[in-house]
Motif scaffolding. Structure first.
Motif, PDB file in Angstrom:
ATOM      1  N   ARG A 149      11.704   2.862   1.046  1.00  0.00           N
ATOM      2  CA  ARG A 149      11.644   1.692   2.105  1.00  0.00           C
ATOM      3  C   ARG A 149      11.056   0.586   1.430  1.00  0.00           C
ATOM      4  O   ARG A 149      11.464  -0.520   2.084  1.00  0.00           O
ATOM      5  N   ASN A 150      10.150   0.521   0.686  1.00  0.00           N
ATOM      6  CA  ASN A 150       9.532  -0.737   0.160  1.00  0.00           C
ATOM      7  C   ASN A 150       9.932  -1.396  -1.145  1.00  0.00           C
ATOM      8  O   ASN A 150       9.582  -2.140  -1.784  1.00  0.00           O
ATOM      9  N   TRP A 151      11.010  -0.484  -1.698  1.00  0.00           N
ATOM     10  CA  TRP A 151      11.485  -0.489  -3.092  1.00  0.00           C
ATOM     11  C   TRP A 151      12.309  -2.118  -3.096  1.00  0.00           C
ATOM     12  O   TRP A 151      12.124  -2.717  -4.290  1.00  0.00           O
ATOM     13  N   GLU A 152      12.871  -2.360  -2.234  1.00  0.00           N
ATOM     14  CA  GLU A 152      13.513  -3.874  -2.237  1.00  0.00           C
ATOM     15  C   GLU A 152      12.545  -4.919  -2.393  1.00  0.00           C
ATOM     16  O   GLU A 152      12.694  -5.787  -3.346  1.00  0.00           O
ATOM     17  N   THR A 153      11.372  -4.567  -1.741  1.00  0.00           N
ATOM     18  CA  THR A 153      10.354  -5.849  -2.345  1.00  0.00           C
ATOM     19  C   THR A 153       9.807  -5.831  -3.565  1.00  0.00           C
ATOM     20  O   THR A 153       9.732  -6.820  -4.089  1.00  0.00           O
ATOM     21  N   VAL A 154       9.776  -4.605  -4.034  1.00  0.00           N
ATOM     22  CA  VAL A 154       9.253  -4.682  -5.443  1.00  0.00           C
ATOM     23  C   VAL A 154      10.428  -5.213  -6.536  1.00  0.00           C
ATOM     24  O   VAL A 154      10.245  -5.934  -7.272  1.00  0.00           O
ATOM     25  N   GLU A 155      11.586  -4.989  -6.026  1.00  0.00           N
ATOM     26  CA  GLU A 155      12.837  -5.360  -6.902  1.00  0.00           C
ATOM     27  C   GLU A 155      12.901  -6.986  -6.580  1.00  0.00           C
ATOM     28  O   GLU A 155      13.107  -7.571  -7.690  1.00  0.00           O
ATOM     29  N   ARG A 156      12.556  -7.551  -5.455  1.00  0.00           N
ATOM     30  CA  ARG A 156      12.466  -8.893  -5.114  1.00  0.00           C
ATOM     31  C   ARG A 156      11.380  -9.537  -6.038  1.00  0.00           C
ATOM     32  O   ARG A 156      11.560 -10.427  -6.736  1.00  0.00           O
ATOM     33  N   GLN A 157      10.193  -8.871  -6.253  1.00  0.00           N
ATOM     34  CA  GLN A 157       9.027  -9.468  -6.830  1.00  0.00           C
ATOM     35  C   GLN A 157       9.156  -9.364  -8.568  1.00  0.00           C
ATOM     36  O   GLN A 157       8.837 -10.192  -9.093  1.00  0.00           O
ATOM     37  N   SER A 158      10.220  -8.541  -8.824  1.00  0.00           N
ATOM     38  CA  SER A 158      10.378  -8.241 -10.194  1.00  0.00           C
ATOM     39  C   SER A 158      11.455  -9.314 -10.940  1.00  0.00           C
ATOM     40  O   SER A 158      11.192  -9.610 -11.991  1.00  0.00           O
ATOM     41  N   ARG A 159      11.807 -10.187  -9.864  1.00  0.00           N
ATOM     42  CA  ARG A 159      12.515 -11.571 -10.462  1.00  0.00           C
ATOM     43  C   ARG A 159      11.250 -12.551 -11.068  1.00  0.00           C
ATOM     44  O   ARG A 159      11.710 -13.354 -11.497  1.00  0.00           O
ATOM     45  N   SER A 160      10.251 -12.575 -10.203  1.00  0.00           N
ATOM     46  CA  SER A 160       9.291 -13.402 -10.724  1.00  0.00           C
ATOM     47  C   SER A 160       8.803 -13.279 -12.249  1.00  0.00           C
ATOM     48  O   SER A 160       8.522 -12.239 -12.475  1.00  0.00           O
ATOM     49  N   PRO A 161       8.500 -14.511 -13.212  1.00  0.00           N
ATOM     50  CA  PRO A 161       8.113 -14.313 -14.304  1.00  0.00           C
ATOM     51  C   PRO A 161       6.689 -13.487 -14.698  1.00  0.00           C
ATOM     52  O   PRO A 161       6.633 -12.903 -15.594  1.00  0.00           O
ATOM     53  N   ASP A 162       5.785 -13.571 -13.625  1.00  0.00           N
ATOM     54  CA  ASP A 162       4.575 -12.751 -13.711  1.00  0.00           C
ATOM     55  C   ASP A 162       4.491 -11.571 -13.393  1.00  0.00           C
ATOM     56  O   ASP A 162       3.402 -11.118 -12.944  1.00  0.00           O
ATOM     57  N   PHE A 163       5.616 -11.075 -13.051  1.00  0.00           N
ATOM     58  CA  PHE A 163       5.817  -9.558 -12.296  1.00  0.00           C
ATOM     59  C   PHE A 163       5.074  -8.600 -13.256  1.00  0.00           C
ATOM     60  O   PHE A 163       5.198  -8.512 -14.291  1.00  0.00           O
ATOM     61  N   ASP A 164       4.479  -7.706 -12.569  1.00  0.00           N
ATOM     62  CA  ASP A 164       3.482  -6.657 -13.153  1.00  0.00           C
ATOM     63  C   ASP A 164       3.940  -5.399 -12.466  1.00  0.00           C
ATOM     64  O   ASP A 164       3.373  -5.399 -11.283  1.00  0.00           O
ATOM     65  N   VAL A 165       4.391  -4.388 -12.924  1.00  0.00           N
ATOM     66  CA  VAL A 165       4.934  -3.146 -12.079  1.00  0.00           C
ATOM     67  C   VAL A 165       3.724  -2.527 -11.556  1.00  0.00           C
ATOM     68  O   VAL A 165       3.511  -2.162 -10.565  1.00  0.00           O
ATOM     69  N   ASP A 166       2.526  -2.387 -12.417  1.00  0.00           N
ATOM     70  CA  ASP A 166       1.227  -1.741 -11.910  1.00  0.00           C
ATOM     71  C   ASP A 166       0.894  -2.407 -10.647  1.00  0.00           C
ATOM     72  O   ASP A 166       0.300  -1.709  -9.673  1.00  0.00           O
ATOM     73  N   ASP A 167       0.897  -3.773 -10.883  1.00  0.00           N
ATOM     74  CA  ASP A 167       0.192  -4.498  -9.679  1.00  0.00           C
ATOM     75  C   ASP A 167       1.116  -4.392  -8.261  1.00  0.00           C
ATOM     76  O   ASP A 167       0.579  -4.287  -7.182  1.00  0.00           O
ATOM     77  N   ALA A 168       2.396  -4.570  -8.710  1.00  0.00           N
ATOM     78  CA  ALA A 168       3.281  -4.464  -7.581  1.00  0.00           C
ATOM     79  C   ALA A 168       3.328  -3.127  -6.700  1.00  0.00           C
ATOM     80  O   ALA A 168       2.999  -2.808  -5.524  1.00  0.00           O
ATOM     81  N   LEU A 169       3.119  -1.953  -7.553  1.00  0.00           N
ATOM     82  CA  LEU A 169       3.093  -0.655  -7.003  1.00  0.00           C
ATOM     83  C   LEU A 169       1.696  -0.223  -6.302  1.00  0.00           C
ATOM     84  O   LEU A 169       1.571   0.392  -5.204  1.00  0.00           O
ATOM     85  N   ALA A 170       0.588  -0.872  -7.064  1.00  0.00           N
ATOM     86  CA  ALA A 170      -0.789  -0.783  -6.324  1.00  0.00           C
ATOM     87  C   ALA A 170      -0.808  -1.488  -5.351  1.00  0.00           C
ATOM     88  O   ALA A 170      -1.255  -0.797  -4.178  1.00  0.00           O
ATOM     89  N   GLU A 171      -0.201  -2.572  -5.030  1.00  0.00           N
ATOM     90  CA  GLU A 171      -0.427  -3.356  -3.644  1.00  0.00           C
ATOM     91  C   GLU A 171       0.435  -2.521  -2.782  1.00  0.00           C
ATOM     92  O   GLU A 171       0.008  -2.339  -1.621  1.00  0.00           O
ATOM     93  N   MET A 172       1.626  -2.000  -3.054  1.00  0.00           N
ATOM     94  CA  MET A 172       2.365  -1.228  -2.062  1.00  0.00           C
ATOM     95  C   MET A 172       1.599   0.129  -1.696  1.00  0.00           C
ATOM     96  O   MET A 172       1.748   0.456  -0.496  1.00  0.00           O
TER      97      MET A 172
END
Ligand SMILES: Nc1nc2c(ncn2[C@@H]2O[C@H](COP(=O)(O)OP(=O)(O)OP(=O)(O)O)[C@@H](O)[C@H]2O)c(=O)[nH]1
Ligand SMILES: [Mg+2]
Length: 393
Positions: A149-172
């Motif tokens: 359910r939260n994956w779309e948010t991660v996908e959206r964040q991934s378009r930002s140049p400073d995206f970090d998958v660890d940070d995004a998932l940790a936040e989720m």
């Protein structure tokens, strides 16, 4: 406070366990879904009090002749049935109740006398190993659903140049009790595409399973051991997971008898003594409990909580004091506080557990057992008594 949740299929004995462990008044009955709203209360883990090393017992309300009871939070939720993560039974909200739990005690009906829906069946006809698997599966699928359910948010964040998958998932996943270190460790274990848009359901499910196992470790309580066929407990042991045979009903009877002053019993003891007048029926009931305790080394209820905290969560008990000679606080209470800290914690961690101001003002610490100053990197051990010197104290 550390929080332990009792989970399991309906009618397994979760509320009986809860009632015994907290002495709170909750409903217990031989049908599924007796509990609807979660019960939340205070129980404790048992350890040796450091006062055992001194001439006198400390007399603290949490210490009974050197048996130290350290408070934890206990949670009793509605029963889970297969498909709960999709809303079956009492549905999903109860899985959400587990969010804050540090560890899960899966109360299994080892007697095989209730089916997967918690309906009574002839003892020995339902295989309790099945409920071990489906409870774990429900928890994994529930977390997988949250990630989906939260994956779309991660996908959206991934378009930002400073995206970090660890940070995004940790936040989720912080809301679920996962730290950045947990997420990083899970990601190290898994193979996954760099770009979140490329992730499949399988990737998300693998992540869910790994994070769930890391952040919600499970211990099995083989309940109703008083009537369980021994081979059922053996089969549960063969799952390779930690299993504590137990009788929640026996523990409840003993605690109530102790409160009424007719038996001498402290939670976690491997036996008890009858000290009051009892009817023949009551005596016979207690003697049956004694037999189970002799075979199992106790009722298993306290053992299960202790195992969850000290083994599964690998905690140690540390006792801060203000006076390193008398082991007292400012008011003269002996060993007034006990903290359950992760193994590897230092005196500074203890200082912060006491109060953030004490942590911020930390100067040094003294091991009150040896009367020596300890270094900032000293690893606290089970039962350490520590005086913290801080600008704030
Ligand atoms: N023989 C035996 N029966 C037990 C034991 N513990 C609980 N029971 C019985 O099992 C039944 C269900 O107990 P509950 O504590 O209400 O079970 P629960 O898991 O909370 O059930 P739900 O709230 O419906 O999910 C009751 O009849 C209890 O008396 C035990 O150690 N031995
Ligand atoms: Mg219940």
């Amino acid at each position: 406070m550390i929080s332990i949740a009792l989970a399991g299929k309906p009618n397994a004995g979760k509320s009986t366990f809860y009632k015994a462990a907290t002495m709170a008044d909750v409903d217990v009955a031989n049908y599924p879904f007796t509990t609807i709203d979660a019960n939340r209360g205070v129980s404790s883990v048992r350890t040796d009090c450091p006062c055992l090393e001194r001439d006198e017992r400390c007399g603290d309300e949490h210490c009974r002749a050197g048996k130290r009871y350290v408070p934890i939070e206990l949670l009793d939720v509605a029963g889970l049935v297969p498909g709960a993560h999709e809303g079956r039974g009492l549905g999903n909200q109860f899985l959400d109740e587990l969010t804050n739990a540090d560890a899960i005690v899966n109360v299994v009906d080892a007697s095989g006398g209730t089916n997967e829906e918690g309906e009574p069946v002839e003892v020995g006809t339902y295989d309790p190993v099945e409920e071990v698997d489906f409870i774990e599966e429900e928890m994994d699928q529930w977390l997988a659903g949250i990630i989906d359910r939260n994956w779309e948010t991660v996908e959206r964040q991934s378009r930002s140049p400073d995206f970090d998958v660890d940070d995004a998932l940790a936040e989720m996943l912080t809301g679920f009790g996962a730290t950045e270190a947990d997420v990083a460790a899970s990601l190290r274990d898994l193979d996954y595409p760099e770009d979140p848009i490329q992730w499949t359901d399988d990737h998300r499910e693998a992540l869910a399973r790994d994070v769930r196992a890391r952040t919600k470790p499970i211990i099995l309580v083989a309940n109703k051991a008083d009537v369980a066929p021994p081979e059922n407990i053996e089969r549960l042991n063969e799952t390779g997971k930690p299993v504590i045979p137990a009788t929640a009903e026996g523990e409840l009877a003993l605690r109530q008898a102790a409160e009424a002053g007719v038996v001498d019993y402290d939670p976690g003891d491997d036996d008890f003594e009858i000290v009051g007048d009892l009817s023949d029926e009551q005596s016979a009931g207690l003697e049956k409990i004694r037999e189970v305790m002799a075979e199992r080394g106790g009722t298993g209820i306290q053992t299960a909580l202790d195992h969850a905290v000290y083994e599964l969560l690998d905690r140690i008990t540390a006792y801060p004091v203000q006076n390193e000679t008398r082991w007292t606080d400012a008011k003269g209470n002996v060993l007034p506080d006990a903290f359950l800290l992760p193994r590897g914690s230092t005196p500074t961690d203890l200082a912060y557990a006491v109060h953030s101001d004490i942590g911020d003002g930390y100067l040094h610490a003294v091991n009150a057992k040896t009367n020596r100053e300890v270094s900032e990197s000293y690893e606290l051990e089970e039962g350490d008594v520590i005086k913290i010197v801080s600008t704030a104290s």
